[in-house]
Design a protein around this motif. Structure first.
Motif, mmCIF file in Angstrom:
data_model
loop_
_atom_site.group_PDB
_atom_site.id
_atom_site.type_symbol
_atom_site.label_atom_id
_atom_site.label_comp_id
_atom_site.label_asym_id
_atom_site.label_seq_id
_atom_site.Cartn_x
_atom_site.Cartn_y
_atom_site.Cartn_z
ATOM 1 N N PHE A 189 27.970 29.772 34.358
ATOM 2 C CA PHE A 189 27.727 30.312 33.014
ATOM 3 C C PHE A 189 27.255 29.214 32.067
ATOM 4 O O PHE A 189 27.822 28.132 32.022
ATOM 5 N N LYS A 190 26.217 29.555 31.313
ATOM 6 C CA LYS A 190 25.681 28.590 30.349
ATOM 7 C C LYS A 190 26.372 28.752 28.994
ATOM 8 O O LYS A 190 26.451 27.820 28.219
ATOM 9 N N GLU A 191 26.787 29.986 28.715
ATOM 10 C CA GLU A 191 27.366 30.240 27.388
ATOM 11 C C GLU A 191 28.747 30.871 27.527
ATOM 12 O O GLU A 191 28.927 31.812 28.304
ATOM 13 N N ILE A 192 29.681 30.367 26.747
ATOM 14 C CA ILE A 192 31.031 30.935 26.726
ATOM 15 C C ILE A 192 31.291 31.454 25.317
ATOM 16 O O ILE A 192 31.076 30.739 24.332
ATOM 17 N N VAL A 193 31.730 32.701 25.229
ATOM 18 C CA VAL A 193 32.078 33.273 23.927
ATOM 19 C C VAL A 193 33.593 33.260 23.813
ATOM 20 O O VAL A 193 34.289 33.920 24.588
ATOM 21 N N VAL A 194 34.095 32.481 22.870
ATOM 22 C CA VAL A 194 35.545 32.383 22.672
ATOM 23 C C VAL A 194 35.988 33.578 21.830
ATOM 24 O O VAL A 194 35.508 33.785 20.720
ATOM 25 N N THR A 195 36.874 34.389 22.401
ATOM 26 C CA THR A 195 37.273 35.619 21.717
ATOM 27 C C THR A 195 38.780 35.685 21.531
ATOM 28 O O THR A 195 39.545 35.022 22.222
ATOM 29 N N GLY A 196 39.152 36.541 20.637
ATOM 30 C CA GLY A 196 40.555 36.862 20.405
ATOM 31 C C GLY A 196 40.560 38.030 19.450
ATOM 32 O O GLY A 196 39.535 38.366 18.860
#
Ligand code: SF4
Length: 428
Positions: A189-196
């Motif tokens: 993966f090139k992009e990680i979306v940090v969620t909560g």
């Protein structure tokens, strides 16, 4: 090999949790198939944020049942969780799984197979409900991975059902998050979306109370991570330290989603939001002082109980004045069990529709203006899909969609392109 299919409604956290559940099924020997295929198990990861989201969750379940009457139909997440609190569970499904019970999904499906009547597995939230997360690092075939770092919300905005559906705030310890990020990078993966659910509260429940900025700084340093995107953050939780981090790390996407909800102070107060319009404006000014070209997206609710025409107009003017690169407009939806559900002064349906259309049109104009501002500039694009006509599409770090016919492009590749309107152009 048994097959399982997923349909996800709602937020990015749900998307991440679906990926994680799919991983658990794969590990248990299931094959994950498309939701339009004939499957042995259909899992609907539901949303309860509006009446329409609940309706849609039920429709999708019926559709799955029609597709394969022999299949097991499972509803998981927010809708079963809040329905249990209301004492009226959705019917016509074989298994109902609560928000905190998702990590047990495979075991519950196996148990439901043996049961002679529908199985209900919806746990109650308790103060010490610890963070439950399942790894999504084996998710394949996509360019962007969601990484859930936090769950639950204790803000209790007066219209919102989420605190009742997701329970108290819980955070995932930094070393675990970093390890997951390393696995995602390793998986390509090139992009990680940090969620909560309420990501700005990150760490308040952990020993030593680390904060979101500390967490992000650790993740940004994971070798090989090309992009980190933060999914959504409350305005009053954005400080100088976050913005300075964004300025220091080129792999921190220049994009923030900062929910506004209303542009009038009386309505914001009635919504139990923790800021007023002048505070919101100051935060946006501060954000732009660090990164002038940043893309700021937002959510607005129209037709909150008692909202007058003048107050709606104030919201419209405020939104236009601030200027967003993308606007998500929601019509207020009465959620039983929330304080706003008891308020008088409901705005008629037609009026909510009119206000919503006006804001959507404004949102389109603002998105177009933002995109036009990129003409002639060079942007880095993460390429994602190629359509049947050979046109590639992908996203800039500011989350603008760029298209190109360049046949050398590949999925999951980041390239720098000149937005000239011919070889590479913006899709609004
Ligand atoms: S911050 Fe407000 S709107 Fe967001 S999840 Fe919590 S209660 Fe809902």
């Amino acid at each position: 090999m048994p097959t399982v299919a997923f349909h996800t409604l709602g937020c990015k956290v749900n998307q991440g949790e679906t990926a994680a559940m799919a991983h658990l099924f794969r590990e248990a020997g299931y094959k994950v198939v498309d939701f339009s295929a004939i499957a042995d198990v259909y899992v609907i990861n539901t949303c309860a944020v509006t009446v329409q989201a609940e309706q849609k969750s039920r429709q999708i379940a019926h559709r799955a049942r029609d597709r394969n009457p022999q299949a097991m139909v499972v509803m998981v997440g927010c809708y079963p969780q809040v329905a249990k609190g209301r004492g009226k569970l959705p019917d016509g499904v074989d298994l109902l799984v609560g928000s905190g019970d998702k990590p047990r999904i495979v075991e519950l499906v196996e148990r439901a197979r043996e049961a002679s009547s529908p199985l209900v597995a919806i746990s109650h939230w308790t103060e010490d409900t610890s963070f439950q997360m399942i790894s999504a690092s084996q998710e394949v075939g996509r360019t962007r991975a969601t990484l859930k770092v936090q769950d639950g919300c204790q803000q209790f905005c007066s219209y919102c059902i989420i605190p009742y559906a997701r329970g108290p705030e819980r955070s995932r310890p930094i070393p675990e998050v970093v390890q997951e990020a390393q696995s995602l990078v390793k998986a390509g993966f090139k992009e990680i979306v940090v969620t909560g659910i309420h990501v700005g509260s990150y760490g308040r429940d952990l020993p030593g109370r680390p904060d979101l900025v500390q967490l992000l700084e650790e993740v940004l340093q994971v070798p090989g991570l090309e992009r980190l995107r933060l999914s959504s953050i409350e305005p009053n939780e954005i400080g100088h330290s976050l913005m300075s981090l964004m300025r220091r790390y080129p792999n921190f996407c220049r994009h923030l989603h900062i929910p506004l909800q209303a542009g009038h102070d009386r309505i914001l107060k009635a919504m139990n939001r923790r800021y007023n319009t002048s505070e919101y404006r100051s935060i946006i000014d501060m954000v732009r002082s660090y990164i002038p070209e940043i893309a700021i997206t937002t959510d607005v609710i129209v037709g909150f109980p008692t909202e007058t025409e003048a107050e709606f107009q104030a919201t419209y003017d405020f939104v236009a004045d601030i200027g967003f690169s993308r606007l998500h407009v929601f019509r207020y939806s009465r959620r039983p069990g929330t304080p706003a559900a008891e308020m008088a002064g409901l705005v008629p349906k037609e009026e909510k529709a009119r206000r919503s259309q006006a804001l959507i049109a404004l949102g389109r104009r603002m998105a177009k203006e933002y995109a036009e501002g990129l003409m002639g500039s060079e942007q880095t694009v993460l390429w994602e899909n190629q359509d049947d006509d050979g046109v590639w599409s992908g996203h800039t770090d500011t989350y603008v969609t760029v298209c190109s016919r360049d046949s050398d492009l590949r999925s999951n590749q980041i390239t720098r392109v000149l937005i000239d309107g011919k070889n590479a152009w913006i899709k609004v």
